[in-house]
Design an enzyme around this catalytic site. Structure first.
Site, PDB file in Angstrom:
ATOM      1  CD  GLU A  81      -1.802  -2.813  -4.340  1.00 30.93           C
ATOM      2  OE1 GLU A  81      -0.939  -2.890  -3.272  1.00 30.93           O
ATOM      3  OE2 GLU A  81      -1.211  -2.413  -5.073  1.00 30.93           O
ATOM      4  NE  ARG A 140      -4.317  -1.629   1.623  1.00 30.53           N
ATOM      5  CZ  ARG A 140      -5.193  -2.976   2.436  1.00 30.53           C
ATOM      6  NH1 ARG A 140      -4.134  -2.706   3.490  1.00 30.53           N
ATOM      7  NH2 ARG A 140      -5.913  -3.328   2.235  1.00 30.53           N
TER       8      ARG A 140
END
Lengths: 383, 259
Positions: free
Chosen positions: A362, A241
C-alpha cells in the site's frame, strides 16, 4: 487506551481479541507453514459480524468507519498478521465501493462483503509498483461494455475474492487522468488467476496474479466515472493505510507480549533475564514504540473518518511510523528470545517476517515519506 | 418450539485457588464465566430455535452479578433472560436450587424442552438438571450427545453412556442435560453483544415465584456440608516385574506394609 473507546468500539476490540486468542493464534503457525487461505477463520469473522464493521448499516454492515476497522485489524493481527489480512485487504477492495460506488453498486456488493465475501484491489503491475501511473492494463469501450486486457501482480486475496476493483487505462494520452476503476466479479469470462506467490511472511494470505484477457465488463461496473481511476485509488489508500498501520501495531504488540513473557521466565546466570537492565531497557523501548504507534494510528483513523482534507498526510505518517515500529520491535523480540527466537518453534521469527510487508505494501515507506513531504510543502504554500 | 436453558455462573476454574485453612474456593478476584457445560446447552437451544423457530429463554439462579452470565447467553443468541435472585435463596443445595428453577419454569409456562449442561464445573454434582425435571414431573434424558429428531410431541436423542450410546425417544415436554460432544459453541456476534448490552434482564424473587419458603435457602436444603477438604492426590500405581512367584511374594509384603 481503552478509555478512548466507546462502548461499541470496546465490544469490537473484545470480540476480535477473543477471536484472535481462541481461534487464530492456535492455528497461525499451521497456516504460515501450509500457506493456505484461512476460510474457516473468515467464516467465524462473518458469523461474528466483524466483516461488516466498516460497512454502512443501510448496506448490511455495522456502520463503523476506519477507526473500527483499525481496532479490529490490530486485535486480529495480534493473532496472525497473515490471517487478519484476508479481512483487512477486503477492506482495501471494499473502500472504492464505499467511497465512490453509486447506490446500486453499493446495494449489490456491500451486503455480500458484510457477510464474508472477500474483495481485492488491483492496481500493481510488473512494471508499475511505486510508479502506479505507469500501469498498462487497458480498458477499451465497446458499446455497453469495456474490454479489459492486462496483468495485475501481487494481488492480495487474488483468486479467493469474489469482487475485484481493477484500475485500468481508458485513455492513455491523458496519463493519470486517463485511468478508470472497474468492478470485476469472479467468474467473469476473461478474468483468470496466476500462480500463488511464495512469500517471506503473511503466508496465510493469498497473493496471486490477476490476468485479464478480453474481459468484458458492463459499463454499470465503472466506479465513479471514466478518468477517475487514480483519484479512486489514491483516496482508497488514504482510507486503507490506517488499516495497514493497525496490522503493524497488532504484530508489534504480539512481539512485545512474547518478549516480556519469555524474559520473565528465562533464567541465565541464575537470574531471570528480565532482571537485567540491558534487557529491561530493550523491553521498555519496545513498549514506548508500540504505544506511540497505536496513538498515531488512532489519530489517523479519526482524521480519516472525519473526512478532513489533511488525511493523506496523517494516514501516511501512521502507516510509515507503525510499520517501521513493527519491523524494529519484532526484530528486537527475536533478539530477546535469542536462539529460541530464531527457531520456527517459537512465534517471534514469524512476527518479524510478517512485519516486513507492512513497510512495503500500500505504498512503500519511501513513497509515504514523499506524500508526507509533499503535504508539508503544500501547507507551507498555503500560509 | 419454546426452549428454556438453565445456566449457572461459576468461577473460571483455570484460575481457582483453594484456601488451605477453610478448604473453600477463593472467589475474590476470580473471573466469573458461564459454566462451560452450560455453553453447550445454550448453543443447542439456539441451534434448535434456528431450525424449528420459537424462542430461547435462559434462566439462572444466583446473586445479582450472575446477570453478566445471562447477558452473555443473550449475546450468543438467546432471546430472553430471567435471573432468579433473592437473599432467601442463599445456601440452597441442589434440591432447593432445582425447586426454585422449576418454579421459574412453571411461571414461564409455555415450553417444550429444557436444556441444562451435564454438570457445573464448581460443584460437579450433575443433580440440578434432573432435579428440575423431578420437581416438574416431566421426563429427563441425561448426557445427551445428539438430538436426532424432534416433532411437536416427541424427541429422539442419543444418550452417551460409558460404553457407547443409547437412542431414547421421549414425549415432550422433556428435560435434557447435554455433554460437550453435542455441538461446538459459537462465539458471540457483534449484533448479539449489542443486543445483550441493551437487554433488560427480568428478575424474579422467592415471592414472584410463589416459592414455599420451607423449601428454599439453607433451611430448605436437606444437604448438610460437614467438611470440605482437598483429597490427597492419588499415588501412582506400581507395576511389578519378574518371575510370578517373586511378584506374588512382593505383592503380599507390600500389601501387608500398606494396610
Amino acid at each position: 487506551m481503552d478509555i478512548l473507546l466507546t462502548e461499541e468500539q470496546k465490544m469490537i476490540k473484545d470480540l476480535c481479541r477473543q477471536i484472535a486468542r481462541e481461534k487464530i493464534q492456535p492455528v497461525a503457525a499451521e497456516y504460515d507453514e501450509k500457506e493456505e487461505f484461512p476460510w474457516p477463520i473468515v467464516k467465524i469473522l462473518a458469523e461474528s459480524d466483524i466483516c461488516g464493521i466498516y460497512i454502512p448499516e443501510e448496506y448490511g454492515g455495522m456502520g463503523g468507519g476506519v477507526f473500527e476497522l483499525a481496532i479490529a485489524t490490530e486485535e486480529l493481527s495480534w493473532g496472525c498478521g497473515g490471517i487478519a489480512l484476508a479481512f483487512a485487504a477486503t477492506g482495501l477492495g471494499a473502500f472504492p465501493i464505499i467511497l465512490f460506488g453509486n447506490d446500486e453498486q453499493k446495494k449489490k456488493y456491500l451486503p455480500k462483503i458484510a457477510k464474508g465475501t472477500m474483495a481485492a484491489f488491483c492496481i500493481t503491475e510488473a512494471e508499475a509498483g511505486s510508479d502506479a501511473g505507469s500501469i498498462k492494463t487497458q480498458a477499451v469501450k465497446d458499446g455497453d461494455h469495456y474490454i479489459l486486457n492486462g496483468t495485475k501482480q501481487w494481488i492480495t486475496n487474488g483468486g479467493e475474492a469474489d469482487i475485484y476493483t481493477v484500475i485500468a487505462m481508458t485513455d492513455k494520452s491523458k496519463g493519470a487522468r486517463g485511468a478508470t476503476a472497474f468492478m470485476v466479479e469472479k467468474g467473469t469470462k476473461g478474468l483468470d488467476f496466476g500462480k500463488k506467490e511464495k512469500k517471506l511472511g503473511i503466508r496465510g494470505s493469498a497473493t496471486r496474479e490477476v490476468v485479464l484477457t478480453d474481459c468484458r465488463v458492463p459499463k454499470e461496473n465503472v466506479l465513479s466515472r471514466e478518468g477517475m481511476g487514480f483519484i479512486v485509488a489514491m483516496k482508497t489508500f488514504d482510507y486503507s493505510r490506517p488499516g495497514v498501520a493497525a496490522q503493524a501495531v497488532g504484530i508489534a504488540q504480539r512481539a512485545l507480549d512474547e518478549a516480556v513473557s519469555y524474559a520473565h521466565q528465562r533464567k541465565q546466570f541464575g537470574r531471570l533475564i528480565s532482571s537485567f537492565q540491558g534487557l529491561q531497557f530493550m523491553l521498555a523501548d519496545m513498549a514506548i514504540q508500540v504505544e506511540a504507534a497505536r496513538a498515531v494510528v488512532y489519530r489517523a483513523a479519526k482524521v480519516v473518518d472525519s473526512g478532513d482534507k489533511s488525511m493523506a498526510k496523517i494516514s501516511a505518517i501512521a502507516k510509515t511510523f507503525a510499520s517501521d515500529v513493527a519491523m524494529k520491535v519484532t526484530t528486537d523480540a527475536v533478539q530477546v528470545l535469542g536462539g529460541y527466537g530464531y527457531m520456527r518453534e517459537y512465534p517471534v521469527e514469524k512476527l518479524m517476517r510478517d512485519a516486513k510487508i507492512t513497510q512495503i505494501y500500500e505504498g512503500t515507506n519511501q513513497i509515504q515519506r514523499s506524500i508526507i513531504a509533499a503535504s508539508l510543502i503544500k501547507e507551507l504554500k498555503k500560509k | 418450539m419454546n426452549i428454556i436453558v438453565s445456566v449457572k455462573q461459576v468461577p473460571n476454574t483455570t484460575q481457582v485457588r483453594i484456601n488451605p485453612e477453610t478448604n473453600t474456593l477463593i472467589r475474590e478476584g476470580v473471573e466469573c464465566i458461564i459454566n462451560p457445560f452450560d455453553m453447550y446447552a445454550v448453543e443447542e437451544g439456539v441451534l434448535l430455535k434456528e431450525k424449528l423457530g420459537g424462542k430461547v429463554t435462559v434462566i439462572s439462579m444466583g446473586p445479582p452479578q450472575a446477570e453478566a452470565a445471562l447477558k452473555e447467553a443473550i449475546s450468543l443468541g438467546c432471546d430472553e433472560a430471567i435471573l432468579l435472585t433473592d437473599r432467601l435463596f442463599a445456601g440452597s443445595d441442589t434440591w432447593a436450587t432445582s425447586y426454585v428453577l422449576s418454579q421459574a419454569v412453571k411461571k414461564i409456562g409455555d415450553f417444550s424442552i429444557i436444556i441444562c449442561g451435564k454438570q457445573a464445573s464448581d460443584g460437579d454434582t450433575a443433580q440440578v438438571g434432573p432435579g428440575i425435571s423431578m420437581h416438574l414431573g416431566i421426563p429427563q434424558v441425561t448426557y445427551v450427545k445428539k438430538v436426532e429428531k424432534i416433532t411437536k410431541e416427541t424427541a429422539r436423542v442419543e444418550r452417551m453412556t460409558e460404553e457407547g450410546f443409547e437412542i431414547i425417544e421421549t414425549p415432550l415436554p422433556c428435560l435434557f442435560t447435554v455433554v460437550k460432544e453435542i455441538n461446538r459453541p459459537r462465539l458471540p456476534s457483534l449484533k448479539g453483544k449489542m443486543k445483550a448490552k441493551k437487554a433488560e434482564i427480568i428478575k424474579w424473587g422467592a415471592e414472584d415465584l410463589g416459592c414455599d419458603f420451607d423449601k428454599i435457602g439453607l433451611d430448605g436444603s436437606p444437604t448438610r456440608v460437614v467438611k470440605i477438604f482437598t483429597p490427597p492426590p492419588r499415588k501412582n500405581g506400581v507395576i511389578l516385574k519378574g518371575v510370578t512367584s517373586e511378584i506374588v511374594d512382593k505383592l503380599a509384603s507390600e500389601l501387608k506394609n500398606e494396610f
